[in-house]
Scaffold this motif. Structure first.
Motif, PDB file in Angstrom:
ATOM      1  N   UNK A  74      12.419  -2.683 -30.203  1.00 20.99           N
ATOM      2  CA  UNK A  74      11.175  -1.936 -30.224  1.00 20.99           C
ATOM      3  C   UNK A  74      10.673  -1.595 -31.614  1.00 20.99           C
ATOM      4  N   UNK A  75      11.361  -2.083 -32.658  1.00 28.83           N
ATOM      5  CA  UNK A  75      10.902  -1.858 -34.020  1.00 28.83           C
ATOM      6  C   UNK A  75      11.402  -0.584 -34.667  1.00 28.83           C
ATOM      7  N   UNK A  76      12.309   0.120 -34.017  1.00 28.72           N
ATOM      8  CA  UNK A  76      12.852   1.360 -34.583  1.00 28.72           C
ATOM      9  C   UNK A  76      13.948   1.049 -35.596  1.00 28.72           C
ATOM     10  N   UNK A  77      14.134   1.989 -36.530  1.00 30.55           N
ATOM     11  CA  UNK A  77      15.232   1.918 -37.494  1.00 30.55           C
ATOM     12  C   UNK A  77      15.915   3.275 -37.450  1.00 30.55           C
ATOM     13  N   UNK A  78      17.244   3.249 -37.380  1.00 29.87           N
ATOM     14  CA  UNK A  78      17.992   4.493 -37.327  1.00 29.87           C
ATOM     15  C   UNK A  78      19.135   4.515 -38.319  1.00 29.87           C
ATOM     16  N   UNK A  79      19.556   5.723 -38.662  1.00 33.25           N
ATOM     17  CA  UNK A  79      20.745   5.928 -39.482  1.00 33.25           C
ATOM     18  C   UNK A  79      21.845   6.416 -38.551  1.00 33.25           C
ATOM     19  N   UNK A  80      23.006   5.770 -38.614  1.00 34.11           N
ATOM     20  CA  UNK A  80      24.114   6.149 -37.752  1.00 34.11           C
ATOM     21  C   UNK A  80      24.691   7.477 -38.235  1.00 34.11           C
ATOM     22  N   UNK A  81      24.717   8.460 -37.350  1.00 35.60           N
ATOM     23  CA  UNK A  81      25.290   9.768 -37.641  1.00 35.60           C
ATOM     24  C   UNK A  81      26.754   9.790 -37.214  1.00 35.60           C
ATOM     25  N   UNK A  82      27.008   9.202 -36.057  1.00 34.35           N
ATOM     26  CA  UNK A  82      28.372   9.186 -35.518  1.00 34.35           C
ATOM     27  C   UNK A  82      28.577   7.930 -34.696  1.00 34.35           C
ATOM     28  N   UNK A  83      29.732   7.322 -34.854  1.00 35.30           N
ATOM     29  CA  UNK A  83      30.132   6.192 -34.034  1.00 35.30           C
ATOM     30  C   UNK A  83      31.129   6.722 -33.014  1.00 35.30           C
ATOM     31  N   UNK A  84      30.807   6.592 -31.742  1.00 35.35           N
ATOM     32  CA  UNK A  84      31.666   7.110 -30.675  1.00 35.35           C
ATOM     33  C   UNK A  84      32.957   6.309 -30.524  1.00 35.35           C
ATOM     34  N   UNK A  85      33.054   5.174 -31.227  1.00 33.19           N
ATOM     35  CA  UNK A  85      34.248   4.325 -31.259  1.00 33.19           C
ATOM     36  C   UNK A  85      34.672   3.830 -29.880  1.00 33.19           C
ATOM     37  N   UNK A  86      33.694   3.703 -28.987  1.00 30.58           N
ATOM     38  CA  UNK A  86      33.989   3.160 -27.664  1.00 30.58           C
ATOM     39  C   UNK A  86      33.398   1.761 -27.477  1.00 30.58           C
ATOM     40  N   UNK A  87      32.754   1.264 -28.548  1.00 22.91           N
ATOM     41  CA  UNK A  87      32.160  -0.064 -28.488  1.00 22.91           C
ATOM     42  C   UNK A  87      30.822  -0.103 -27.781  1.00 22.91           C
ATOM     43  N   UNK A  88      30.303   1.060 -27.375  1.00 23.20           N
ATOM     44  CA  UNK A  88      29.067   1.095 -26.599  1.00 23.20           C
ATOM     45  C   UNK A  88      27.992   2.014 -27.180  1.00 23.20           C
ATOM     46  N   UNK A  89      28.389   3.134 -27.802  1.00 23.98           N
ATOM     47  CA  UNK A  89      27.415   4.155 -28.167  1.00 23.98           C
ATOM     48  C   UNK A  89      27.494   4.548 -29.636  1.00 23.98           C
ATOM     49  N   UNK A  90      26.304   4.767 -30.215  1.00 23.29           N
ATOM     50  CA  UNK A  90      26.156   5.313 -31.558  1.00 23.29           C
ATOM     51  C   UNK A  90      25.188   6.488 -31.473  1.00 23.29           C
ATOM     52  N   UNK A  91      25.453   7.543 -32.221  1.00 18.12           N
ATOM     53  CA  UNK A  91      24.475   8.611 -32.375  1.00 18.12           C
ATOM     54  C   UNK A  91      23.659   8.255 -33.601  1.00 18.12           C
ATOM     55  N   UNK A  92      22.348   8.136 -33.442  1.00 16.69           N
ATOM     56  CA  UNK A  92      21.484   7.754 -34.553  1.00 16.69           C
ATOM     57  C   UNK A  92      20.405   8.800 -34.795  1.00 16.69           C
ATOM     58  N   UNK A  93      19.966   8.876 -36.039  1.00 14.46           N
ATOM     59  CA  UNK A  93      18.795   9.667 -36.426  1.00 14.46           C
ATOM     60  C   UNK A  93      17.722   8.641 -36.757  1.00 14.46           C
ATOM     61  N   UNK A  94      16.603   8.704 -36.052  1.00 11.62           N
ATOM     62  CA  UNK A  94      15.545   7.737 -36.278  1.00 11.62           C
ATOM     63  C   UNK A  94      14.878   7.966 -37.625  1.00 11.62           C
ATOM     64  N   UNK A  95      14.807   6.908 -38.418  1.00 11.27           N
ATOM     65  CA  UNK A  95      14.102   6.915 -39.690  1.00 11.27           C
ATOM     66  C   UNK A  95      12.684   6.388 -39.504  1.00 11.27           C
ATOM     67  N   UNK A  96      12.532   5.506 -38.520  1.00 10.41           N
ATOM     68  CA  UNK A  96      11.237   4.913 -38.184  1.00 10.41           C
ATOM     69  C   UNK A  96      11.268   4.617 -36.690  1.00 10.41           C
ATOM     70  N   UNK A  97      10.269   5.099 -35.986  1.00 11.12           N
ATOM     71  CA  UNK A  97      10.192   4.826 -34.550  1.00 11.12           C
ATOM     72  C   UNK A  97       8.722   4.705 -34.159  1.00 11.12           C
ATOM     73  N   UNK A  98       8.277   3.499 -33.782  1.00 12.94           N
ATOM     74  CA  UNK A  98       6.878   3.302 -33.405  1.00 12.94           C
ATOM     75  C   UNK A  98       6.496   4.235 -32.247  1.00 12.94           C
ATOM     76  N   UNK A  99       5.442   4.995 -32.458  1.00  8.33           N
ATOM     77  CA  UNK A  99       4.958   5.887 -31.413  1.00  8.33           C
ATOM     78  C   UNK A  99       5.830   7.108 -31.191  1.00  8.33           C
TER      79      UNK A  99
END
Length: 66
Positions: A17-42
């Protein structure tokens, strides 16, 4: 699909969708990342949200312009 287990906090990721995020935390489960959006269309930059591995397109260089 990107192996999200290897993505370190502080990394920038491009997302579907064109978003860019900075990873805040990696849940280390191979499925989920907590991100802070730096750019998010709309949307509002700064929003923090869980991001699923299938939404990660690429890990960007640390000096990538956003």
């Amino acid at each position: 699909m990107i192996n999200v287990i290897e993505i370190q906090p502080g990394s920038k990721v491009s997302l579907v969708g064109g978003a860019v995020g900075e990873v805040i935390e990696n849940m280390a489960d191979g499925m989920w990342l907590m991100v802070r959006y730096l750019k998010i269309p709309g949307g509002e930059a700064g929003l923090e949200e869980l991001c699923h591995a299938q939404d990660v397109i690429d890990v960007l260089p640390n000096d990538a312009a956003i």
